[in-house]
Design a protein around this motif. Structure first.
Motif, PDB file in Angstrom:
ATOM      1  N   GLY A 387     132.457 -25.302 107.230  1.00 22.73           N
ATOM      2  CA  GLY A 387     132.955 -25.743 105.933  1.00 22.73           C
ATOM      3  C   GLY A 387     131.892 -25.866 104.859  1.00 22.73           C
ATOM      4  N   LEU A 388     130.627 -25.607 105.181  1.00 25.05           N
ATOM      5  CA  LEU A 388     129.554 -25.764 104.186  1.00 25.05           C
ATOM      6  C   LEU A 388     129.280 -24.417 103.517  1.00 25.05           C
ATOM      7  CD1 LEU A 388     127.414 -27.648 102.942  1.00 25.05           C
ATOM      8  CD2 LEU A 388     125.846 -26.877 104.738  1.00 25.05           C
ATOM      9  N   PRO A 389     129.500 -24.310 102.186  1.00 19.07           N
ATOM     10  CA  PRO A 389     129.266 -23.033 101.495  1.00 19.07           C
ATOM     11  C   PRO A 389     127.772 -22.780 101.309  1.00 19.07           C
ATOM     12  CG  PRO A 389     129.920 -24.710  99.924  1.00 19.07           C
ATOM     13  CD  PRO A 389     130.051 -25.337 101.282  1.00 19.07           C
ATOM     14  N   ILE A 390     127.425 -21.516 101.183  1.00 18.87           N
ATOM     15  CA  ILE A 390     126.036 -21.107 100.966  1.00 18.87           C
ATOM     16  C   ILE A 390     125.733 -21.123  99.474  1.00 18.87           C
ATOM     17  CG2 ILE A 390     124.419 -19.185 101.162  1.00 18.87           C
ATOM     18  CD1 ILE A 390     125.886 -18.375 103.731  1.00 18.87           C
ATOM     19  N   HIS A 391     124.608 -21.707  99.105  1.00 18.79           N
ATOM     20  CA  HIS A 391     124.126 -21.698  97.726  1.00 18.79           C
ATOM     21  C   HIS A 391     122.790 -20.963  97.681  1.00 18.79           C
ATOM     22  CE1 HIS A 391     126.592 -25.525  96.497  1.00 18.79           C
ATOM     23  NE2 HIS A 391     127.326 -24.430  96.594  1.00 18.79           N
ATOM     24  N   LEU A 392     122.782 -19.806  97.012  1.00 17.72           N
ATOM     25  CA  LEU A 392     121.560 -19.032  96.876  1.00 17.72           C
ATOM     26  C   LEU A 392     120.747 -19.597  95.716  1.00 17.72           C
ATOM     27  CD1 LEU A 392     122.859 -15.375  97.258  1.00 17.72           C
ATOM     28  CD2 LEU A 392     122.019 -16.921  99.026  1.00 17.72           C
ATOM     29  N   ILE A 393     119.533 -20.059  96.007  1.00 18.36           N
ATOM     30  CA  ILE A 393     118.649 -20.588  94.960  1.00 18.36           C
ATOM     31  C   ILE A 393     117.500 -19.602  94.825  1.00 18.36           C
ATOM     32  CG2 ILE A 393     117.187 -22.518  94.263  1.00 18.36           C
ATOM     33  CD1 ILE A 393     119.043 -24.306  95.948  1.00 18.36           C
ATOM     34  N   ASN A 394     117.530 -18.851  93.743  1.00 21.02           N
ATOM     35  CA  ASN A 394     116.607 -17.748  93.538  1.00 21.02           C
ATOM     36  C   ASN A 394     115.526 -18.100  92.521  1.00 21.02           C
ATOM     37  OD1 ASN A 394     117.868 -15.813  95.269  1.00 21.02           O
ATOM     38  ND2 ASN A 394     119.451 -15.497  93.703  1.00 21.02           N
ATOM     39  N   ARG A 395     114.410 -17.361  92.602  1.00 22.17           N
ATOM     40  CA  ARG A 395     113.430 -17.392  91.534  1.00 22.17           C
ATOM     41  C   ARG A 395     113.937 -16.495  90.413  1.00 22.17           C
ATOM     42  NH1 ARG A 395     108.184 -18.161  92.608  1.00 22.17           N
ATOM     43  NH2 ARG A 395     107.997 -17.865  90.348  1.00 22.17           N
ATOM     44  N   ASN A 396     113.443 -16.729  89.211  1.00 18.99           N
ATOM     45  CA  ASN A 396     113.895 -15.923  88.077  1.00 18.99           C
ATOM     46  C   ASN A 396     113.267 -14.525  88.125  1.00 18.99           C
ATOM     47  OD1 ASN A 396     111.334 -16.759  87.570  1.00 18.99           O
ATOM     48  ND2 ASN A 396     111.682 -17.459  85.497  1.00 18.99           N
ATOM     49  N   VAL A 397     113.799 -13.644  87.297  1.00 21.86           N
ATOM     50  CA  VAL A 397     113.283 -12.278  87.221  1.00 21.86           C
ATOM     51  C   VAL A 397     111.812 -12.324  86.819  1.00 21.86           C
ATOM     52  CG1 VAL A 397     113.487 -10.060  86.042  1.00 21.86           C
ATOM     53  CG2 VAL A 397     115.549 -11.363  86.639  1.00 21.86           C
ATOM     54  N   GLY A 398     110.984 -11.553  87.488  1.00 25.66           N
ATOM     55  CA  GLY A 398     109.551 -11.586  87.229  1.00 25.66           C
ATOM     56  C   GLY A 398     108.773 -12.260  88.336  1.00 25.66           C
ATOM     57  N   SER A 399     109.470 -12.933  89.232  1.00 16.85           N
ATOM     58  CA  SER A 399     108.804 -13.594  90.350  1.00 16.85           C
ATOM     59  C   SER A 399     108.377 -12.569  91.389  1.00 16.85           C
ATOM     60  CB  SER A 399     109.745 -14.622  90.987  1.00 16.85           C
ATOM     61  OG  SER A 399     109.302 -14.977  92.278  1.00 16.85           O
ATOM     62  N   GLY A 400     107.105 -12.625  91.789  1.00 14.73           N
ATOM     63  CA  GLY A 400     106.635 -11.722  92.831  1.00 14.73           C
ATOM     64  C   GLY A 400     107.225 -12.059  94.181  1.00 14.73           C
ATOM     65  N   THR A 401     107.507 -13.337  94.425  1.00 16.92           N
ATOM     66  CA  THR A 401     108.131 -13.739  95.696  1.00 16.92           C
ATOM     67  C   THR A 401     109.529 -13.156  95.792  1.00 16.92           C
ATOM     68  OG1 THR A 401     106.921 -15.819  95.440  1.00 16.92           O
ATOM     69  CG2 THR A 401     108.572 -15.717  97.175  1.00 16.92           C
ATOM     70  N   ARG A 402     110.265 -13.182  94.683  1.00 15.21           N
ATOM     71  CA  ARG A 402     111.599 -12.585  94.656  1.00 15.21           C
ATOM     72  C   ARG A 402     111.510 -11.077  94.828  1.00 15.21           C
ATOM     73  NH1 ARG A 402     116.196 -13.338  89.886  1.00 15.21           N
ATOM     74  NH2 ARG A 402     117.038 -11.231  89.963  1.00 15.21           N
ATOM     75  N   ASN A 403     110.542 -10.435  94.166  1.00 15.75           N
ATOM     76  CA  ASN A 403     110.389  -8.985  94.314  1.00 15.75           C
ATOM     77  C   ASN A 403     110.081  -8.602  95.759  1.00 15.75           C
ATOM     78  OD1 ASN A 403     110.838  -8.648  91.583  1.00 15.75           O
ATOM     79  ND2 ASN A 403     108.657  -8.609  91.056  1.00 15.75           N
ATOM     80  N   GLU A 435     119.202 -19.994  89.546  1.00 15.55           N
ATOM     81  CA  GLU A 435     117.805 -19.579  89.459  1.00 15.55           C
ATOM     82  C   GLU A 435     116.933 -20.724  88.964  1.00 15.55           C
ATOM     83  OE1 GLU A 435     117.392 -16.157  86.983  1.00 15.55           O
ATOM     84  OE2 GLU A 435     118.399 -14.797  88.387  1.00 15.55           O
ATOM     85  N   VAL A 436     115.663 -20.708  89.430  1.00 13.40           N
ATOM     86  CA  VAL A 436     114.664 -21.675  88.971  1.00 13.40           C
ATOM     87  C   VAL A 436     113.413 -20.899  88.575  1.00 13.40           C
ATOM     88  CG1 VAL A 436     115.539 -23.567  90.378  1.00 13.40           C
ATOM     89  CG2 VAL A 436     113.833 -22.026  91.327  1.00 13.40           C
ATOM     90  N   THR A 437     112.468 -21.599  87.938  1.00 12.21           N
ATOM     91  CA  THR A 437     111.318 -20.895  87.375  1.00 12.21           C
ATOM     92  C   THR A 437     110.095 -20.840  88.282  1.00 12.21           C
ATOM     93  OG1 THR A 437     110.610 -22.938  86.299  1.00 12.21           O
ATOM     94  CG2 THR A 437     112.000 -21.450  85.017  1.00 12.21           C
ATOM     95  N   GLY A 438     109.957 -21.770  89.223  1.00 14.97           N
ATOM     96  CA  GLY A 438     108.744 -21.806  90.031  1.00 14.97           C
ATOM     97  C   GLY A 438     109.015 -22.143  91.480  1.00 14.97           C
ATOM     98  N   THR A 439     107.976 -21.988  92.307  1.00 16.34           N
ATOM     99  CA  THR A 439     108.099 -22.265  93.737  1.00 16.34           C
ATOM    100  C   THR A 439     108.451 -23.717  93.998  1.00 16.34           C
ATOM    101  OG1 THR A 439     106.536 -20.494  94.296  1.00 16.34           O
ATOM    102  CG2 THR A 439     106.868 -22.224  95.937  1.00 16.34           C
ATOM    103  N   ASP A 440     107.747 -24.641  93.341  1.00 18.31           N
ATOM    104  CA  ASP A 440     108.017 -26.069  93.563  1.00 18.31           C
ATOM    105  C   ASP A 440     109.442 -26.418  93.178  1.00 18.31           C
ATOM    106  OD1 ASP A 440     105.483 -26.455  94.513  1.00 18.31           O
ATOM    107  OD2 ASP A 440     104.669 -27.210  92.622  1.00 18.31           O
TER     108      ASP A 440
END
Length: 542
Positions: A387-403, A435-440
């Motif tokens: 019953g727990l839905p998935i929430h994708l928390i991504n870095r914003n465009v330009g993040s090397g970790t996301r790339n 989306e968020v802006t940084g790793t922390d």
């Protein structure tokens, strides 16, 4: 920074403290503490049965008290003295006003049979110990012996002592505990005095409340010791003066001074920040400065943009390079940047992170791709919490970790676009993306969202309720990357605007990161230095 004509750099500050601390210590010891110092010396504590020095000593062992022979009798001689330079008066003893006793001497496993005052530095001190009542000489109220809970006690009165004044107490004791012929525990002295300051120095008076001090035969020091201390003080003053007014400026061979500005990847920020702090510490004599604050690292793309703008603002042309800028990128920049030069530094390890409430610790590579493709929307579909839905928390465009995630884990597929501007606005009953802006910021958001999943550089993940996901049963380790069984990693590049001049701080810091002590720091943060790989210029797992 200059004050009173003296340059206040690190070495000069140390020199100032090397003079100030001994002076303050002297003032504290001999002006504050030694104002009133109540001291004691245990000048004798010996068994009467000890015949080692005189065969006839066994006569002393046959002493009796109230008709019974004393058990292992012993003699104790105690000296009490004023080792300070101010008078000690009854009001200085830290005991209740109605308690006439100022000092207690405790003898464990022994009973005090009798005692006498054997020496007084001033005859008038006798009146503190004996008094005349009803025509009989008696001990004063504060002077006497007790037996308390198996411990013999000598009570000494609140004697007024001029500086250097003293008195001695000789006592006879017998064993009343412990094993026969065993050594007695040393006497315990209980007393304290106030510092004797007036009300204008109440804080010093509070600090200077002292316990009874164990003093030696010299209340200060012998003449040779005084001479040695004087020579030491002179040496310190000469050394400090040379440092202050004739400063030497040694510098490590490879150090370069100046200010260096960093930018780029937030995932790589902790490791490079630690290396920057160590570099500035090692090269402080050269004036090296690398400022780092919350706005220094934003993301890889932002760092590239800042670097290009700095080069344009400085008017760098042709083969010249910018000497004070470096940006770090997770992988090669995806745009066209003709004037920027990339250098591989390490390959770094990333991990997917989930909130422990999702009850998932391992996913197959296909399950990860299905989650980010929106085909799997509830954790129960991959063995997690029902019953727990998935929430994708991504870095914003330009993040090397996301790339790196899109390139190495998702098969060059993009992560889904965010549906809300604020991760706290995600519907707790539905699959969602933000989306968020940084790793922390990403790690904090996943920590607060029971169904959250995100990604980060491995060493940045704090302990708590975050789980580093295994992929196909492989934990995020460099060994897994090098064996080809763990897919989520990326080469970290250092970008400069052109070739930094050989004598610049940018070039020096790059040498420190790649060939000197900096690479040890990068390794501590879970990275593999490129210089340790088979092909350093490629910097890939072999």
């Amino acid at each position: 920074m200059r004050t009173l004509g003296v340059e206040l750099n690190f070495n000069n500050v140390v020199a100032i403290f090397s003079v100030a601390i001994p002076v303050l210590a002297f003032v504290w010891e001999f002006v504050v503490i030694r104002r009133k110092r109540l001291g004691y010396r245990l000048q004798m504590d010996t068994l009467a049965t000890d015949t080692a020095h005189a065969p006839s000593a066994d006569v002393l062992a046959r002493m009796r008290d109230d008709g019974h022979e004393l058990v292992e009798p012993s003699f104790v001689l105690v000296r009490i003295e004023n080792a300070g330079w101010r008078e000690i008066v009854p009001g200085d003893y830290l005991t209740p006003p109605d308690d006439k006793t100022g000092i207690r001497v405790l003898f464990r496993d022994r009973r005090v049979v009798g005692m006498a005052v054997t020496e007084l530095s001033q005859p008038t001190l006798r009146h503190f110990f004996v008094t005349t009542r009803d025509g009989r000489t008696q001990e004063t109220d504060g002077f006497g012996k007790d037996w308390e809970d198996g411990v013999g006690v000598i009570r000494l009165p609140k004697v007024t002592l001029n500086p250097g004044a003293h008195y001695k107490i000789l006592a006879v004791l017998e064993r009343r505990g412990g094993n026969a012929h065993a050594s007695f525990p040393p006497p315990e002295f209980q007393a304290a005095v106030t510092g004797g300051m007036d009300h204008s120095f109440a804080w010093v008076r509070w600090l200077a409340r002292l316990k009874l001090a164990h003093t030696e035969s010299h209340t200060f020091a012998s003449r040779p010791a005084v001479g040695g201390l004087a020579l030491l003080a002179a040496a310190v003053l000469v050394q400090a003066s040379l440092t202050l007014f004739f400063p030497a400026k040694p510098a490590p061979l490879d150090c370069v001074g100046g200010t260096l500005y960093l930018s780029g990847s937030t995932a790589f920020a902790p490791a490079v920040t630690a290396a920057a702090k160590e570099y500035t510490k090692l090269c402080s004599a050269k004036g090296a400065h690398i400022p780092v604050d919350d706005g220094t690292f934003v993301n890889s793309t932002d760092g590239i943009t800042r670097l290009e703008q700095a080069g344009a603002d400085a008017g760098i042309k042709g083969n010249d390079g910018l000497r004070n800028r470096i940006t770090f990128s997770d992988g090669l920049s995806q745009g066209k940047h003709d004037q920027l030069l990339p250098r591989p530094v390490v390959y770094t390890l990333f991990t997917l992170v989930v909130n422990e409430d999702a009850q998932v610790r391992n996913l197959s590579l296909q399950q990860v791709r299905d989650i980010y493709a929106g085909k799997v929307k509830f954790w129960s579909q991959v063995g997690g919490k029902p019953g727990l839905p998935i929430h994708l928390i991504n870095r914003n465009v330009g993040s090397g970790t996301r790339n790196a995630l899109e390139q190495r884990v998702l098969g060059n597929k993009s992560v889904p676009a965010a549906k809300v501007a604020d991760c706290t606005a995600l519907n707790e009953d539905q699959y969602g993306v933000c989306e968020v802006t940084g790793t922390d910021s990403l790690l904090q958001a996943v920590s607060k969202d029971p169904g959250g999943i995100g990604y980060s550089e491995v060493s940045s993940v704090p302990s708590g309720n975050l789980v580093k996901l295994e992929i196909d049963g492989m934990p995020p380790t460099l060994v897994g990357v090098e064996q080809g069984t763990y897919p989520y990693w990326q080469t970290e590049y250092a970008y400069t605007f052109g070739e930094p001049p050989a004598g610049s701080i940018a070039a020096a810091f790059l040498r420190y990161l790649t060939d000197q002590g900096g690479k040890d720091i990068l390794r501590e943060y879970g990275n593999r230095p490129c210089s340790e790989t088979r092909y350093p210029l490629v910097c890939r797992p072999t």
